[in-house]
Scaffold this active site. Sequence first.
Site, PDB file in Angstrom:
ATOM      1  NE  ARG B  27      40.276  67.056  14.787  1.00 53.16           N
ATOM      2  CZ  ARG B  27      40.843  68.225  15.482  1.00 53.16           C
ATOM      3  NH1 ARG B  27      42.407  68.208  14.797  1.00 53.16           N
ATOM      4  NH2 ARG B  27      40.850  68.550  16.326  1.00 53.16           N
ATOM      5  NE  ARG B  31      42.312  60.521  16.401  1.00 48.80           N
ATOM      6  CZ  ARG B  31      41.360  60.703  17.486  1.00 48.80           C
ATOM      7  NH1 ARG B  31      41.284  59.084  18.214  1.00 48.80           N
ATOM      8  NH2 ARG B  31      41.099  61.744  18.461  1.00 48.80           N
ATOM      9  NE  ARG B  40      47.401  56.538  14.708  1.00 52.24           N
ATOM     10  CZ  ARG B  40      46.040  56.981  15.264  1.00 52.24           C
ATOM     11  NH1 ARG B  40      46.250  57.775  16.507  1.00 52.24           N
ATOM     12  NH2 ARG B  40      45.737  56.004  16.507  1.00 52.24           N
ATOM     13  CG  ASP B  77      49.327  68.970  16.863  1.00 54.95           C
ATOM     14  OD1 ASP B  77      48.291  68.453  17.038  1.00 54.95           O
ATOM     15  OD2 ASP B  77      49.597  69.732  17.670  1.00 54.95           O
ATOM     16  CE1 TYR B 154      45.307  71.734  23.525  1.00 52.77           C
ATOM     17  CE2 TYR B 154      45.118  73.621  22.393  1.00 52.77           C
ATOM     18  CZ  TYR B 154      44.279  72.494  22.766  1.00 52.77           C
ATOM     19  OH  TYR B 154      43.326  72.222  22.604  1.00 52.77           O
TER      20      TYR B 154
END
Lengths: 354, 354
Positions: B27, B31, B40, B77, B154
Amino acid sequence: MTELKNDLFLRACLREDVERTPVWMMRQAGRYLAEYRATRARAGGFLNLCRSPELCSEVTLQPIDILDADAAILFSDILVVPEAMGMELTFGVGEGPKFPDPITCLADVEKLPIPDPMVELKYVMDAVSTIRRDLNGRVPLIGFAGSPWTLATYMVEGGGSKNFSKVKAMAFNEPATMHLLLEKLADSVAAYLNGQIASGAQAVQIFDTWGGILTTRDYNEFSLQYMKRIVEQLTRTSEGRRVPVILYTKGGMGWLEAIADTGCDVVGLDWSIDIDVAKARIGHKVALQGNMDPTMLYAKPERIRAEVKDILARFGHGNGHVFNLGHGITPDVPPQHAIEFFKAVREESVRYHG
Amino acid sequence: MTELKNDLFLRACLREDVERTPVWMMRQAGRYLAEYRATRARAGGFLNLCRSPELCSEVTLQPIDILDADAAILFSDILVVPEAMGMELTFGVGEGPKFPDPITCLADVEKLPIPDPMVELKYVMDAVSTIRRDLNGRVPLIGFAGSPWTLATYMVEGGGSKNFSKVKAMAFNEPATMHLLLEKLADSVAAYLNGQIASGAQAVQIFDTWGGILTTRDYNEFSLQYMKRIVEQLTRTSEGRRVPVILYTKGGMGWLEAIADTGCDVVGLDWSIDIDVAKARIGHKVALQGNMDPTMLYAKPERIRAEVKDILARFGHGNGHVFNLGHGITPDVPPQHAIEFFKAVREESVRYHG
């Protein structure tokens, strides 16, 4: 003193002979049971339930009646200890626990008292003696507490956490503050568990739910040494019998040998390790408790039974196995599955004993 | 083909000589970086960002500029694969991913296609080639995908999960359905990763984020064998060089030997095991990637550096170490701490090489 009618659990904890493998389940008194939800509603919420010795006893005994469990475990919450140290604790509806005024610095830690369990936690002591009265010798009663590290995570984060950023930052940047907090927690928990034993608990379990988020060296420094400090302070004989001590670190399967070396009687396993592998690593020093995947209870009863048989076969002949889940039962499990799970352990384990 | 100016990462993956230990971070485009958040916002959300090759390249290169990372990793992703199989995927603001119409039965699985990466996932292939163009040979580019088991969690749960009740119930009660799903996912992921390699990825990593929620036997049955099935299908040479394959199972430290036996080149470690213990267990069969606790980045730079030195010393002299965190960097880490972390690895690792 009423004589114990079923002491399989205590004997298995001490690796003594048993006729079958005893079984209980973490969170066996809990939300998956309609009977529990009804009592909690009557109490007017979770913390009210924890504070009522009579209602605590009621929910503690429900799984003894419903599941025929071989041990009862005190109904309470690990966070009553920080609350007794003066921290305000809230449980919002559908929310986890919150400490609105978390620990942020050395001064916050310095002002924390070591609570007297017979005063600030008297309602828990009363719950223990009430449960013992109501159990009337059917099965032994297990007392419990959270580990110092696990309690510290909630006290510093202000509640549950995803990344544990605050408690880790304190451990890494202010280790002296963290160690003072953990020392105070260890001594508070030791006094609290000794209070439970004096009030009638016949075994105790320390729940280290968040030890597994640490590295090996941080686990030794911030969690394990404080559990050892508790074990060293515990009353080990009560009512003429040894009081077994169970240590359970979720995610701690890499450190089983070190956990077994603390002086505990039983090591609690999560489901990430096969019990035969754990047994081979630890040897015959302690008993093992576990370790079915709690989500196996979502499976059909015949699949649950196959899993029980597999775990029993892996442990094999010999003493020192307390059957349990690897973590608490989840709220959406059908109670009938839990009933079938307990029945399977009782029936399938006979062949490995006697 | 532009020659690679810095191929430390590729050499370390293959246990070849290096002058210092290469470092990148899961990552690393994310963020915690203001630059990422700005891009983003310009893209109009996370999925729009994933679908724009130019903006993917922009965020992929940010940590190369800011941290001087030794490898870039494709920005995307893991859930774009199930989306390409026809499942609607949403990311609400401040929410995790959702599949509003999850997989519930065999019929749902049977209708899933194996997507052609050059068609349904062309935007990812375009991102890979755009990033390679923009990197201009500075560092190698890592492609990635989720493991079949992790993707299945998921797809069956409909998003993230706490107890994984639905996917576990399917695995336990309808194993044939689960295996068909995992087979289709393995073949989809293999084709997808080969597409990334054909488009310019110089190494690939498979993220098994949720393998660690399984027992040993269920991990072998539902996760590991399908990662092996992928590894066996992968293109292993491209542009005249070997394409290293990295397998990372969070919570899988009990199974390192089995992971190393899949045919991968590198085993990714989480932070729950000391790297010297992992190295002793696995031997010299594969390289190791990891394994600093991501929350160590909340500590002060001097504490971060001490931790880097400890991990480097534990790995010791010899080849085959790619420095990384044990899991992704968290969003609230100060970027300066990440910069200091990378600097510490570059400076402190020189003594162990050459």
